[in-house]
Structure formats: C-alpha cells, structure tokens
Design a protein around this motif. Structure first.
Motif, PDB file in Angstrom:
ATOM      1  N   VAL A 123       0.802  -1.346  -0.011  1.00  0.00           N
ATOM      2  CA  VAL A 123       0.095  -0.062  -0.137  1.00  0.00           C
ATOM      3  C   VAL A 123       0.780   1.315   0.105  1.00  0.00           C
ATOM      4  O   VAL A 123       0.437   2.167  -0.768  1.00  0.00           O
ATOM      5  N   ALA A 124       1.881   1.403   0.738  1.00  0.00           N
ATOM      6  CA  ALA A 124       2.797   2.340   0.791  1.00  0.00           C
ATOM      7  C   ALA A 124       3.269   2.533  -0.574  1.00  0.00           C
ATOM      8  O   ALA A 124       3.627   3.761  -1.098  1.00  0.00           O
ATOM      9  N   ALA A 125       4.030   1.655  -1.234  1.00  0.00           N
ATOM     10  CA  ALA A 125       4.452   1.902  -2.782  1.00  0.00           C
ATOM     11  C   ALA A 125       3.566   2.113  -3.645  1.00  0.00           C
ATOM     12  O   ALA A 125       3.739   3.066  -4.407  1.00  0.00           O
ATOM     13  N   GLN A 126       2.233   2.012  -3.567  1.00  0.00           N
ATOM     14  CA  GLN A 126       1.100   2.384  -4.279  1.00  0.00           C
ATOM     15  C   GLN A 126       0.942   3.861  -4.069  1.00  0.00           C
ATOM     16  O   GLN A 126       0.733   4.379  -5.038  1.00  0.00           O
ATOM     17  N   ASN A 127       0.966   4.127  -2.614  1.00  0.00           N
ATOM     18  CA  ASN A 127       0.600   5.534  -2.591  1.00  0.00           C
ATOM     19  C   ASN A 127       1.760   6.619  -3.023  1.00  0.00           C
ATOM     20  O   ASN A 127       1.433   7.333  -3.876  1.00  0.00           O
ATOM     21  N   GLU A 128       3.087   5.919  -2.880  1.00  0.00           N
ATOM     22  CA  GLU A 128       4.041   6.816  -3.353  1.00  0.00           C
ATOM     23  C   GLU A 128       4.145   6.838  -4.785  1.00  0.00           C
ATOM     24  O   GLU A 128       4.098   7.924  -5.453  1.00  0.00           O
ATOM     25  N   ALA A 129       3.648   5.655  -5.562  1.00  0.00           N
ATOM     26  CA  ALA A 129       3.792   5.647  -7.013  1.00  0.00           C
ATOM     27  C   ALA A 129       2.703   6.607  -7.578  1.00  0.00           C
ATOM     28  O   ALA A 129       2.878   7.603  -8.564  1.00  0.00           O
ATOM     29  N   PHE A 130       1.586   7.014  -6.929  1.00  0.00           N
ATOM     30  CA  PHE A 130       0.621   7.724  -7.172  1.00  0.00           C
ATOM     31  C   PHE A 130       0.534   9.027  -6.694  1.00  0.00           C
ATOM     32  O   PHE A 130      -0.188   9.823  -6.723  1.00  0.00           O
ATOM     33  N   GLY A 131       1.880   9.489  -6.240  1.00  0.00           N
ATOM     34  CA  GLY A 131       1.983  10.884  -5.499  1.00  0.00           C
ATOM     35  C   GLY A 131       1.485  11.067  -4.233  1.00  0.00           C
ATOM     36  O   GLY A 131       1.469  12.435  -3.921  1.00  0.00           O
ATOM     37  N   GLN A 132       1.002  10.279  -3.524  1.00  0.00           N
ATOM     38  CA  GLN A 132       0.874  10.407  -2.186  1.00  0.00           C
ATOM     39  C   GLN A 132       2.079   9.936  -0.934  1.00  0.00           C
ATOM     40  O   GLN A 132       3.105   9.643  -1.627  1.00  0.00           O
ATOM     41  N   ALA A 133       1.412  10.108   0.213  1.00  0.00           N
ATOM     42  CA  ALA A 133       2.758   9.863   1.188  1.00  0.00           C
ATOM     43  C   ALA A 133       2.783   8.522   1.233  1.00  0.00           C
ATOM     44  O   ALA A 133       1.710   7.433   1.121  1.00  0.00           O
ATOM     45  N   ALA A 134       4.084   7.861   1.336  1.00  0.00           N
ATOM     46  CA  ALA A 134       4.202   6.541   1.034  1.00  0.00           C
ATOM     47  C   ALA A 134       4.323   5.969   2.512  1.00  0.00           C
ATOM     48  O   ALA A 134       5.213   5.354   3.265  1.00  0.00           O
ATOM     49  N   VAL A 135       3.111   5.924   2.947  1.00  0.00           N
ATOM     50  CA  VAL A 135       2.532   5.448   4.319  1.00  0.00           C
ATOM     51  C   VAL A 135       1.201   4.545   4.135  1.00  0.00           C
ATOM     52  O   VAL A 135       0.689   4.533   3.305  1.00  0.00           O
ATOM     53  N   ALA A 136       0.948   3.593   5.038  1.00  0.00           N
ATOM     54  CA  ALA A 136      -0.087   2.748   4.984  1.00  0.00           C
ATOM     55  C   ALA A 136      -0.748   2.706   6.312  1.00  0.00           C
ATOM     56  O   ALA A 136       0.093   2.367   7.164  1.00  0.00           O
ATOM     57  N   THR A 137      -2.099   3.096   6.582  1.00  0.00           N
ATOM     58  CA  THR A 137      -2.664   3.107   7.969  1.00  0.00           C
ATOM     59  C   THR A 137      -3.118   1.578   8.172  1.00  0.00           C
ATOM     60  O   THR A 137      -3.165   0.628   7.389  1.00  0.00           O
ATOM     61  N   GLY A 138      -3.450   1.642   9.500  1.00  0.00           N
ATOM     62  CA  GLY A 138      -4.165   0.027   9.922  1.00  0.00           C
ATOM     63  C   GLY A 138      -5.307  -0.080   8.897  1.00  0.00           C
ATOM     64  O   GLY A 138      -5.607  -1.206   8.462  1.00  0.00           O
ATOM     65  N   ALA A 139      -6.026   0.786   8.726  1.00  0.00           N
ATOM     66  CA  ALA A 139      -7.336   0.495   7.976  1.00  0.00           C
ATOM     67  C   ALA A 139      -6.946   0.115   6.735  1.00  0.00           C
ATOM     68  O   ALA A 139      -7.832  -0.395   5.907  1.00  0.00           O
ATOM     69  N   ASP A 140      -5.986   0.738   5.850  1.00  0.00           N
ATOM     70  CA  ASP A 140      -5.533   0.381   4.740  1.00  0.00           C
ATOM     71  C   ASP A 140      -5.162  -1.119   4.556  1.00  0.00           C
ATOM     72  O   ASP A 140      -5.499  -1.839   3.516  1.00  0.00           O
ATOM     73  N   VAL A 141      -4.392  -1.542   5.450  1.00  0.00           N
ATOM     74  CA  VAL A 141      -4.009  -2.746   5.346  1.00  0.00           C
ATOM     75  C   VAL A 141      -5.013  -3.818   5.806  1.00  0.00           C
ATOM     76  O   VAL A 141      -5.266  -4.786   5.356  1.00  0.00           O
ATOM     77  N   ALA A 142      -6.111  -3.446   6.885  1.00  0.00           N
ATOM     78  CA  ALA A 142      -7.202  -4.195   7.074  1.00  0.00           C
ATOM     79  C   ALA A 142      -8.222  -4.386   5.859  1.00  0.00           C
ATOM     80  O   ALA A 142      -8.715  -5.303   5.442  1.00  0.00           O
TER      81      ALA A 142
END
Length: 252
Positions: A131-150
């Motif tokens: 999720v963090a890699a996807q966010n970074e690739a799409f120009g967002q912060a390279a982080v993933a929340t617990g909700a994203d993982v769930a």
C-alpha cells in the motif's frame, strides 16, 4: 451491452461488499466508515434499473446522512438517462474514462524484470509495504494506515488478488491487485511502480501476473481503466482492449 452489464454488476458487487453499504432505490452506496475518500465511498446504479429524479434526491440525502460527498461511478450505457438527471440535480462530470477488458485467450505475459519477484503479500507488514508503494507511486505519502492494511486483507480473504514486486534486496518496487470476482468478472486496479523501478517493463509484468491469477481462479473477464497514454500502452501490450465508457460524476 452484455459486457457493459457484467462490468457494471461487478461494480455493484464491489460496493455491496463495503463495510457499511447503503441501498437507495436503484443505487448501492459503498460506505467505508474508516475513510471519507470519495474514491472508496461512492455509488453506482444497478444495471437495467429505471432511475427517477426522486431516486437521485434520495441518493443525495443518503450521502449527506453518511457524511460523505455525493459521487457516482458507472458504465454509461447501463444507465443512459442518468447523466441528465444528475446534472439537473447539480452534479458535475469529473471524467469520462474508457474501460478495457482482457479475456483468457487475449492475455499475454511479458517477462518479469531481472532481480524482481512477483509475490502475494501474506503478512500485514507485506501488505503495508504494498500500500505504501502504491501511494508513493500515485504521488501520495508513502505510508499505510491500519485501515488500509485491513482493507487489503479483507479483499484477499474474499477472493481478491494482491501482487507485490519485491527486489532482490527486499524492497517493494510496486504492485497491484484485483477486486473479489463477481459472476466471473473482476476489476484490476492499483497497478503502481515506484519511480526508481520504472521503464523496465515492471508495470506490464504486474498487470499480467494479477490478471493471470484471476483467470487461474476461474475469472472470465478482467477489466481496468488506464490513467493515461503510457498506462494505456502497457495494458494493451498484455492483452487488454477498449470496451466501453465509465462516468465519474460528483456534487459538492
């Protein structure tokens, strides 16, 4: 038109699987209490339904009650009169996107770039890295929340696909995924490659690997949307072909 209906019904199924979906007349609103993102919380009409101005009014009220921005995504030919009703109610077209489809006999699988393995994330740490890699690739912060993982974990548990590109050094170079199939149809989405790993054929390899996993599980039609000319060429090279138009419509 049959293919349009199958793709549209796939969207209905995806939204119906949100944690707190809301049925409003001919519409289903996919509400996720963990995020206010309009790209996750949106509505779509059931294919073949008759929609009235009163239905649109009720839909807006349902969005307001849920504390979400009124927004729809749908296959245009499945609801030909809906755009006019939405426009009259103050909605604005955000975009018109061509969707592409791939069938088992049109899929072409390119070689995976050297030094990269395409694997399914099995742990929450691996899911977070994807999720963090996807966010970074799409120009967002390279982080993933617990909700994203769930959310990703639920998608996999329901039969969806997730693919992570892992380098020989253990870094996550990108990845992609696909929604749980509905009537043997699934949407491929989130194909992403981090900047240092681009222009090596990795996006095509991820797309093909994700699609192959779907077909191996019995899916008959995979579909996606291209974010621009470059991604369009990537998808066509692995066997995706233009099939129809989807509308993105929203109101303040």
């Amino acid at each position: 038109m049959i293919l349009d209906n199958r793709v549209q019904q796939c969207v209905v199924a995806t939204l119906s699987a949100r944690p707190a979906p809301v049925a409003v007349g001919p519409f289903v609103v996919g509400v996720d209490p963990t995020t206010t993102s309009p790209h996750i919380n949106y509505a779509t009409p059931r294919p073949g339904s008759t929609v009235t101005a009163a239905d649109v009014t009720a839909l807006v009220a349902a969005f307001r009650a849920a504390g979400r921005k009124p927004r729809l995504e749908y296959v245009a030919r499945c609801a030909p009169g809906l755009e006019a009703l939405l426009t009259a109610a103050g909605f604005v077209v955000e975009a018109r996107h061509t969707y592409l489809v791939c069938l088992p006999d049109t899929l072409r699988t390119p070689p995976t770039p050297a030094g990269v393995d395409l694997v399914e994330p099995r742990t929450d740490d691996q899911r977070a890295a994807l999720v963090a890699a996807q966010n970074e690739a799409f120009g967002q912060a390279a982080v993933a929340t617990g909700a994203d993982v769930a959310r990703l974990r639920r998608q996999q548990a329901a039969g969806g696909v997730a693919v992570t590109a892992v380098t020989s050094s253990g870094a996550c170079a990108g990845g992609g995924g696909a929604a749980p199939p509905a009537d043997a149809v699934s949407e491929v989405a989130g194909i992403a490659v981090r900047e240092p790993y681009r222009r090596r054929g990795l996006a095509g390899a991820i797309t093909a690997a994700t699609t192959r996993r779907l077909f191996d599980a019995g899916v008959e039609v995979a579909w996606l949307e291209a974010g621009g000319a470059d991604s369009w060429r990537v998808y066509e090279r692995v066997g995706y072909r233009p099939a129809g138009e989807r509308l993105y419509v929203a109101a303040d």
